[in-house]
Scaffold this active site. Structure first.
Site, short mmCIF file in Angstrom:
data_model
loop_
_atom_site.label_atom_id
_atom_site.label_comp_id
_atom_site.label_asym_id
_atom_site.label_seq_id
_atom_site.Cartn_x
_atom_site.Cartn_y
_atom_site.Cartn_z
N HIS A 226 2.09 -8.01 0.84
CA HIS A 226 0.98 -7.75 -0.08
C HIS A 226 -0.14 -8.73 0.20
O HIS A 226 0.04 -9.94 -0.01
CB HIS A 226 1.47 -7.88 -1.53
CG HIS A 226 2.59 -6.94 -1.84
ND1 HIS A 226 3.90 -7.20 -1.49
CD2 HIS A 226 2.59 -5.71 -2.42
CE1 HIS A 226 4.66 -6.18 -1.86
NE2 HIS A 226 3.89 -5.25 -2.42
N ASP B 177 0.01 -4.24 1.23
CA ASP B 177 -0.33 -3.35 0.12
C ASP B 177 -1.24 -4.01 -0.91
O ASP B 177 -1.28 -5.24 -1.03
CB ASP B 177 0.96 -2.95 -0.62
CG ASP B 177 1.83 -2.01 0.18
OD1 ASP B 177 1.57 -1.83 1.38
OD2 ASP B 177 2.79 -1.48 -0.41
NI NI Z 1 1.61 -1.82 -4.53
#
Ligand code: NI
Length: 271
Positions: free
Chosen positions: A227, A83
């Site tokens: 991430h 992400d």
């Molecule tokens: Ni996020």
């Protein structure tokens, strides 16, 4: 400095002179070019035009044959998801995945996607799933219906303009969603991707820990949250792909794990 000059020269040649692509380079020319190519920043090295030409010249490593180790019914599949990017070092994540014939999904923020358009195109052209992670990264369950629609529509438009197709997945920032969010997502053709394995990579910033949690906690059908904005997560990718395969699991994209995601439906794993 010399290394840098060679790198710039190589990029220039690769971009400007594709006609030479099929030429057989003599070994004494090929070797320095190989080193020059290897020293290019990952974002340039992974530009599809540069990479393809470099491969034709024999100065970039050939992609490993993609042995699709995913079973036909994907019963050994795990979806790796990244992400908040893309950022410059997302190119390294792509590189690591491609070199291993593995796939993943990237939930991109609209602004980052625009800043790193080449990377988003490279994701799509290498069969990674590109998903919607909104414009502002706010908690969508605190926004009005209109604001949620706007967040999703604007990000969909950015992704479509770069990849040529509208995304099928969105991930709510912080995992925050409610019925309004799911409905708005559904109306825009988006399934909601949650997760069952949370590596907490953003919190610990420890590649060994991220790898251990991802590999230990993933089961067939899992969706793993990470991430790609953290360099420490990039450093865990090779370990995760290799570790999952040792367990007989195959890292895939969400579009592989779920052939026909239902818009508006919330997915935490494949049962
Ligand atoms: Ni996020």
């Amino acid at each position: 400095m010399r290394k840098r000059c060679v790198a710039i020269l190589v990029t220039g040649c690769l971009l400007l002179n594709p006609a030479m692509a099929s030429a057989q380079l003599p070994a004494e020319v090929r070797e320095p070019l190989k080193n020059g190519y290897a020293s290019l920043p990952a974002e340039i090295r992974n530009n599809p035009a540069v990479k393809n030409t470099a491969r034709q010249w024999g100065i970039a490593p050939k992609p490993r044959p993609v042995t699709l180790r995913a079973k036909d019914d994907c019963s050994n599949c795990v979806a790796l998801t990244f992400d908040d990017g893309p950022v410059a070092h997302t190119a390294e994540v792509l590189d690591l995945l491609q070199d291993r014939g593995a796939r993943a999904s990237f939930f991109v923020a609209a602004g980052n996607a625009q800043r790193h358009a080449a990377l988003v195109r490279a994701m799509a052209s290498s069969s990674m799933t590109v998903g919607n992670h909104t414009v502002s990264h706010r908690e969508l369950d605190k926004l009005s219906h209109e604001e949620v629609v706007n967040e999703l529509a604007r990000t969909n438009a950015v992704i479509s303009s770069l990849t040529g197709s509208s995304p099928r997945w969105m991930r709510p920032p912080y995992g925050a969603f409610n019925d309004t969010v799911a409905k708005a997502a559904g109306d825009q053709g988006l399934a909601v991707a949650m997760w069952d394995v949370d590596t907490l990579d953003w919190k610990y910033k420890d590649p060994q820990r991220t790898c251990r949690v991802a590999v230990d906690e993933a089961k067939a059908g899992s969706i793993v949250l990470m991430h790609d904005i953290h360099a420490t997560t990039v450093d865990a990718v090779a370990c995760i792909v290799d570790g999952l395969r040792k367990k007989g699991l195959e890292p895939v994209s969400l579009d592989q794990l779920f052939q026909k995601p239902v818009p508006g439906k919330v997915y935490t794993k494949k049962d």
